[in-house]
Design a protein around this motif. Sequence first.
Motif, PDB file in Angstrom:
ATOM      1  N   LEU A  98       0.845  -1.197   0.000  1.00  0.00           N
ATOM      2  CA  LEU A  98       0.000   0.000   0.000  1.00  0.00           C
ATOM      3  C   LEU A  98       0.877   1.243   0.000  1.00  0.00           C
ATOM      4  O   LEU A  98       1.844   1.326   0.770  1.00  0.00           O
ATOM      5  N   ALA A  99       0.533   2.162  -0.866  1.00  0.00           N
ATOM      6  CA  ALA A  99       1.259   3.423  -0.954  1.00  0.00           C
ATOM      7  C   ALA A  99       0.288   4.551  -0.635  1.00  0.00           C
ATOM      8  O   ALA A  99      -0.539   4.927  -1.468  1.00  0.00           O
ATOM      9  N   PRO A 100       0.344   5.091   0.578  1.00  0.00           N
ATOM     10  CA  PRO A 100      -0.572   6.166   0.950  1.00  0.00           C
ATOM     11  C   PRO A 100      -0.436   7.374   0.030  1.00  0.00           C
ATOM     12  O   PRO A 100       0.692   7.797  -0.285  1.00  0.00           O
ATOM     13  N   TYR A 101      -1.552   7.871  -0.417  1.00  0.00           N
ATOM     14  CA  TYR A 101      -1.580   9.037  -1.302  1.00  0.00           C
ATOM     15  C   TYR A 101      -0.754   8.822  -2.578  1.00  0.00           C
ATOM     16  O   TYR A 101      -0.290   9.775  -3.183  1.00  0.00           O
ATOM     17  N   GLY A 102      -0.573   7.575  -2.926  1.00  0.00           N
ATOM     18  CA  GLY A 102       0.161   7.272  -4.146  1.00  0.00           C
ATOM     19  C   GLY A 102       1.650   7.500  -4.070  1.00  0.00           C
ATOM     20  O   GLY A 102       2.334   7.559  -5.099  1.00  0.00           O
ATOM     21  N   GLY A 103       2.174   7.607  -2.842  1.00  0.00           N
ATOM     22  CA  GLY A 103       3.596   7.828  -2.678  1.00  0.00           C
ATOM     23  C   GLY A 103       4.397   6.541  -2.700  1.00  0.00           C
ATOM     24  O   GLY A 103       4.203   5.684  -3.557  1.00  0.00           O
ATOM     25  N   THR A 104       5.297   6.395  -1.743  1.00  0.00           N
ATOM     26  CA  THR A 104       6.130   5.197  -1.699  1.00  0.00           C
ATOM     27  C   THR A 104       5.363   4.042  -1.061  1.00  0.00           C
ATOM     28  O   THR A 104       4.369   4.238  -0.363  1.00  0.00           O
ATOM     29  N   TRP A 105       5.854   2.835  -1.321  1.00  0.00           N
ATOM     30  CA  TRP A 105       5.224   1.642  -0.752  1.00  0.00           C
ATOM     31  C   TRP A 105       5.552   1.577   0.737  1.00  0.00           C
ATOM     32  O   TRP A 105       6.608   1.110   1.127  1.00  0.00           O
ATOM     33  N   GLY A 106       4.613   2.053   1.552  1.00  0.00           N
ATOM     34  CA  GLY A 106       4.894   2.185   2.975  1.00  0.00           C
ATOM     35  C   GLY A 106       4.471   1.003   3.818  1.00  0.00           C
ATOM     36  O   GLY A 106       4.941   0.858   4.949  1.00  0.00           O
ATOM     37  N   TYR A 107       3.588   0.166   3.298  1.00  0.00           N
ATOM     38  CA  TYR A 107       3.055  -0.950   4.071  1.00  0.00           C
ATOM     39  C   TYR A 107       3.043  -2.215   3.217  1.00  0.00           C
ATOM     40  O   TYR A 107       2.718  -2.155   2.027  1.00  0.00           O
ATOM     41  N   TRP A 108       3.383  -3.337   3.885  1.00  0.00           N
ATOM     42  CA  TRP A 108       3.456  -4.623   3.194  1.00  0.00           C
ATOM     43  C   TRP A 108       2.717  -5.684   3.985  1.00  0.00           C
ATOM     44  O   TRP A 108       2.695  -5.645   5.218  1.00  0.00           O
ATOM     45  N   GLY A 109       2.143  -6.638   3.258  1.00  0.00           N
ATOM     46  CA  GLY A 109       1.565  -7.796   3.901  1.00  0.00           C
ATOM     47  C   GLY A 109       2.636  -8.811   4.231  1.00  0.00           C
ATOM     48  O   GLY A 109       3.805  -8.640   3.899  1.00  0.00           O
ATOM     49  N   GLN A 110       2.205  -9.905   4.841  1.00  0.00           N
ATOM     50  CA  GLN A 110       3.168 -10.933   5.238  1.00  0.00           C
ATOM     51  C   GLN A 110       3.488 -11.891   4.102  1.00  0.00           C
ATOM     52  O   GLN A 110       4.435 -12.676   4.199  1.00  0.00           O
ATOM     53  N   GLY A 111       2.692 -11.830   3.045  1.00  0.00           N
ATOM     54  CA  GLY A 111       2.940 -12.669   1.881  1.00  0.00           C
ATOM     55  C   GLY A 111       2.134 -13.952   1.905  1.00  0.00           C
ATOM     56  O   GLY A 111       1.791 -14.487   2.963  1.00  0.00           O
ATOM     57  N   THR A 112       1.831 -14.452   0.722  1.00  0.00           N
ATOM     58  CA  THR A 112       1.157 -15.734   0.576  1.00  0.00           C
ATOM     59  C   THR A 112       1.874 -16.545  -0.494  1.00  0.00           C
ATOM     60  O   THR A 112       2.187 -16.030  -1.566  1.00  0.00           O
ATOM     61  N   GLN A 113       2.159 -17.788  -0.196  1.00  0.00           N
ATOM     62  CA  GLN A 113       2.927 -18.637  -1.113  1.00  0.00           C
ATOM     63  C   GLN A 113       2.017 -19.158  -2.222  1.00  0.00           C
ATOM     64  O   GLN A 113       0.930 -19.682  -1.954  1.00  0.00           O
ATOM     65  N   VAL A 114       2.490 -19.028  -3.439  1.00  0.00           N
ATOM     66  CA  VAL A 114       1.847 -19.659  -4.590  1.00  0.00           C
ATOM     67  C   VAL A 114       2.866 -20.578  -5.232  1.00  0.00           C
ATOM     68  O   VAL A 114       3.945 -20.145  -5.652  1.00  0.00           O
ATOM     69  N   THR A 115       2.534 -21.849  -5.300  1.00  0.00           N
ATOM     70  CA  THR A 115       3.410 -22.842  -5.908  1.00  0.00           C
ATOM     71  C   THR A 115       2.678 -23.468  -7.082  1.00  0.00           C
ATOM     72  O   THR A 115       1.584 -24.014  -6.912  1.00  0.00           O
ATOM     73  N   VAL A 116       3.278 -23.371  -8.255  1.00  0.00           N
ATOM     74  CA  VAL A 116       2.655 -23.872  -9.475  1.00  0.00           C
ATOM     75  C   VAL A 116       3.407 -25.122  -9.922  1.00  0.00           C
ATOM     76  O   VAL A 116       4.591 -25.068 -10.238  1.00  0.00           O
ATOM     77  N   SER A 117       2.706 -26.234  -9.942  1.00  0.00           N
ATOM     78  CA  SER A 117       3.318 -27.479 -10.372  1.00  0.00           C
ATOM     79  C   SER A 117       3.010 -27.718 -11.848  1.00  0.00           C
ATOM     80  O   SER A 117       1.935 -27.377 -12.334  1.00  0.00           O
ATOM     81  N   SER A 118       3.953 -28.319 -12.521  1.00  0.00           N
ATOM     82  CA  SER A 118       3.783 -28.559 -13.969  1.00  0.00           C
ATOM     83  C   SER A 118       3.116 -29.902 -14.242  1.00  0.00           C
ATOM     84  O   SER A 118       2.915 -30.700 -13.350  1.00  0.00           O
TER      85      SER A 118
END
Length: 118
Positions: A98-118
């Motif tokens: 999230l970038a408040p007021y369109g500025g720098t990326w000030g906030y981040w989530g903890q992430g979610t893993q996506v694993t794509v198998s072939s």
Amino acid sequence: QVQLVESGGGLVQAGDSPRLSCAASGRTFSISRMGWFRQAPGKEREFVATIRRSGDSPVYADSVKGRFTISRDNAKNTVYLQMNSLKPEDTAVYYCALAPYGGTWGYWGQGTQVTVSS
């Protein structure tokens, strides 16, 4: 204080079309630019997509253009990443930001893993 919580990741098959969600707390969501990034094993975090607070003019990395769609619902304080035609090289931890007021990326989530198998 802003908190971002991603969901929707997991183990999927190549060609699948999962959707990631990122729920934001706080009052800044509707006035913020939102984005998705990802980090694959052994690689640096990279930009995936971003969307303005108005919901228009999304921007995508070339690697996902035409396959991924970013959208947002300001009433639900949620941003989405619809991922179509997944490939094994899309395997990564996906983060919303999230970038408040369109500025720098000030906030981040903890992430979610996506694993794509072939």
